[in-house]
Motif scaffolding. Structure first.
Motif, PDB file in Angstrom:
ATOM      1  N   ALA A  45      -5.611  -3.045   4.207  1.00  0.00           N
ATOM      2  CA  ALA A  45      -4.619  -1.668   4.168  1.00  0.00           C
ATOM      3  C   ALA A  45      -4.925  -1.138   2.957  1.00  0.00           C
ATOM      4  O   ALA A  45      -4.773   0.215   2.816  1.00  0.00           O
ATOM      5  CB  ALA A  45      -3.439  -2.058   4.285  1.00  0.00           C
ATOM      6  N   ILE A  46      -5.411  -1.803   1.826  1.00  0.00           N
ATOM      7  CA  ILE A  46      -5.573  -1.199   0.584  1.00  0.00           C
ATOM      8  C   ILE A  46      -6.691  -0.202   0.643  1.00  0.00           C
ATOM      9  O   ILE A  46      -6.712   1.171   0.068  1.00  0.00           O
ATOM     10  CB  ILE A  46      -5.812  -2.152  -0.618  1.00  0.00           C
ATOM     11  CG1 ILE A  46      -4.189  -2.858  -0.989  1.00  0.00           C
ATOM     12  CG2 ILE A  46      -6.663  -1.526  -1.819  1.00  0.00           C
ATOM     13  CD1 ILE A  46      -4.392  -3.910  -1.955  1.00  0.00           C
ATOM     14  N   ASP A  47      -7.959  -0.656   1.200  1.00  0.00           N
ATOM     15  CA  ASP A  47      -8.940   0.307   1.347  1.00  0.00           C
ATOM     16  C   ASP A  47      -8.541   1.613   2.177  1.00  0.00           C
ATOM     17  O   ASP A  47      -8.938   2.725   1.892  1.00  0.00           O
ATOM     18  CB  ASP A  47     -10.289  -0.296   2.341  1.00  0.00           C
ATOM     19  CG  ASP A  47     -10.598  -1.750   1.828  1.00  0.00           C
ATOM     20  OD1 ASP A  47     -10.736  -1.524   0.456  1.00  0.00           O
ATOM     21  OD2 ASP A  47     -11.039  -2.333   2.632  1.00  0.00           O
ATOM     22  N   VAL A  48      -7.719   1.437   3.124  1.00  0.00           N
ATOM     23  CA  VAL A  48      -7.525   2.554   4.071  1.00  0.00           C
ATOM     24  C   VAL A  48      -6.472   3.511   3.499  1.00  0.00           C
ATOM     25  O   VAL A  48      -6.746   4.616   3.689  1.00  0.00           O
ATOM     26  CB  VAL A  48      -6.875   1.983   5.449  1.00  0.00           C
ATOM     27  CG1 VAL A  48      -6.378   3.342   6.281  1.00  0.00           C
ATOM     28  CG2 VAL A  48      -8.109   1.193   6.209  1.00  0.00           C
ATOM     29  N   THR A  49      -5.547   2.934   2.495  1.00  0.00           N
ATOM     30  CA  THR A  49      -4.412   3.989   2.056  1.00  0.00           C
ATOM     31  C   THR A  49      -4.838   4.350   0.904  1.00  0.00           C
ATOM     32  O   THR A  49      -4.281   5.506   0.323  1.00  0.00           O
ATOM     33  CB  THR A  49      -3.242   2.992   1.806  1.00  0.00           C
ATOM     34  OG1 THR A  49      -3.429   1.926   0.941  1.00  0.00           O
ATOM     35  CG2 THR A  49      -2.803   2.624   3.307  1.00  0.00           C
ATOM     36  N   GLY A  50      -5.916   3.783  -0.091  1.00  0.00           N
ATOM     37  CA  GLY A  50      -6.122   4.111  -1.439  1.00  0.00           C
ATOM     38  C   GLY A  50      -5.035   3.620  -2.278  1.00  0.00           C
ATOM     39  O   GLY A  50      -5.133   3.959  -3.764  1.00  0.00           O
ATOM     40  N   ASP A  58       1.705  -1.365   1.912  1.00  0.00           N
ATOM     41  CA  ASP A  58       2.540  -1.325   3.058  1.00  0.00           C
ATOM     42  C   ASP A  58       3.517  -0.307   2.929  1.00  0.00           C
ATOM     43  O   ASP A  58       3.869   0.159   4.235  1.00  0.00           O
ATOM     44  CB  ASP A  58       3.678  -2.796   2.771  1.00  0.00           C
ATOM     45  CG  ASP A  58       2.656  -3.966   2.893  1.00  0.00           C
ATOM     46  OD1 ASP A  58       1.610  -3.914   3.596  1.00  0.00           O
ATOM     47  OD2 ASP A  58       3.219  -4.916   2.662  1.00  0.00           O
ATOM     48  N   VAL A  59       3.889   0.289   1.954  1.00  0.00           N
ATOM     49  CA  VAL A  59       4.765   1.619   2.124  1.00  0.00           C
ATOM     50  C   VAL A  59       3.987   2.817   2.854  1.00  0.00           C
ATOM     51  O   VAL A  59       4.551   3.688   3.333  1.00  0.00           O
ATOM     52  CB  VAL A  59       5.130   2.069   0.590  1.00  0.00           C
ATOM     53  CG1 VAL A  59       5.859   3.271   0.493  1.00  0.00           C
ATOM     54  CG2 VAL A  59       6.151   0.873  -0.080  1.00  0.00           C
ATOM     55  N   ILE A  60       2.940   2.937   2.173  1.00  0.00           N
ATOM     56  CA  ILE A  60       1.754   4.053   2.683  1.00  0.00           C
ATOM     57  C   ILE A  60       1.697   3.816   4.172  1.00  0.00           C
ATOM     58  O   ILE A  60       1.785   4.811   5.011  1.00  0.00           O
ATOM     59  CB  ILE A  60       0.486   4.124   1.827  1.00  0.00           C
ATOM     60  CG1 ILE A  60       0.924   4.533   0.570  1.00  0.00           C
ATOM     61  CG2 ILE A  60      -0.430   5.086   2.757  1.00  0.00           C
ATOM     62  CD1 ILE A  60       0.027   4.471  -0.423  1.00  0.00           C
ATOM     63  N   THR A  61       1.517   2.577   4.538  1.00  0.00           N
ATOM     64  CA  THR A  61       1.170   2.132   6.009  1.00  0.00           C
ATOM     65  C   THR A  61       2.226   2.599   6.972  1.00  0.00           C
ATOM     66  O   THR A  61       2.398   3.198   8.113  1.00  0.00           O
ATOM     67  CB  THR A  61       0.690   0.851   6.313  1.00  0.00           C
ATOM     68  OG1 THR A  61      -0.444   0.554   5.498  1.00  0.00           O
ATOM     69  CG2 THR A  61       0.372   0.515   7.700  1.00  0.00           C
ATOM     70  N   GLY A  62       3.538   2.289   6.435  1.00  0.00           N
ATOM     71  CA  GLY A  62       4.866   2.625   7.329  1.00  0.00           C
ATOM     72  C   GLY A  62       5.100   4.019   7.381  1.00  0.00           C
ATOM     73  O   GLY A  62       5.403   4.610   8.272  1.00  0.00           O
ATOM     74  N   ALA A  63       4.956   4.499   6.008  1.00  0.00           N
ATOM     75  CA  ALA A  63       5.181   6.127   6.010  1.00  0.00           C
ATOM     76  C   ALA A  63       4.059   6.924   6.668  1.00  0.00           C
ATOM     77  O   ALA A  63       4.391   7.919   7.161  1.00  0.00           O
ATOM     78  CB  ALA A  63       5.041   6.655   4.703  1.00  0.00           C
TER      79      ALA A  63
END
Ligand SMILES: C=C(O[C@@H]1C=C(C(=O)O)C=C[C@H]1O)C(=O)O
Length: 135
Positions: A45-50, A58-63
């Motif tokens: 998820a870190i790769d994908v969100t930056g 986690d915050v970015i994935t949910g938002a």
């Protein structure tokens, strides 16, 4: 691309190969078509969100899920606007009038500009083009 992501993320926690809450998938790589036992590092998820931390990821994935849902609704509203605009244009053309009514378009542009500033004008111009085609 995978190599680039690896270089960008290898120095933070949750980087490829590490485990943690920021991990996007524990059941297999997220690259479509890749075999489950593929030896390249998994996308996290870190790769994908930056993000730089699992918590931020986690915050970015949910938002992002909320943004995707909002975008679906916006697209639905645009499609509805196109259909309503077509009713108006067809009625006017059937009555002998023209498809386009520039004074009404100026009102629409002003409405969006007032609400959203200068980019609102560009957005309204795109909406108008979607609704009545290029002029
Ligand atoms: C829908 C109309 O017809 C056309 C399309 C418009 C629109 O999609 O908002 C605005 C003006 C016209 O060029 C209208 O006159 O209201």
């Amino acid at each position: 691309m995978v190599v680039l992501l690896e270089q960008l993320t290898s120095d933070f926690p949750g980087a490829p190969g590490r485990q943690g809450p920021g991990r996007l998938s524990s059941s297999g790589p997220c690259r479509p078509g890749a075999a489950p036992d593929h030896q390249e590092p998994l996308m996290t998820a870190i790769d994908v969100t930056g993000a730089r931390t699992a918590e931020a990821a986690d915050v970015i994935t949910g938002a992002r899920e909320r943004i995707d849902a909002l975008d679906d609704r916006i697209i639905g509203l645009i499609q509805e606007r196109v259909a309503v605009s077509a009713v108006i244009q067809e009625a006017r053309i059937a009555s002998g009038g023209r498809r386009v009514n520039l004074s009404r378009e100026m009102d629409v542009l002003g409405h969006y500009r007032q609400a959203l500033g200068k980019p609102g004008t560009a957005l309204a111009m795109t909406l108008l083009e979607l609704c009545r085609g290029k002029i």
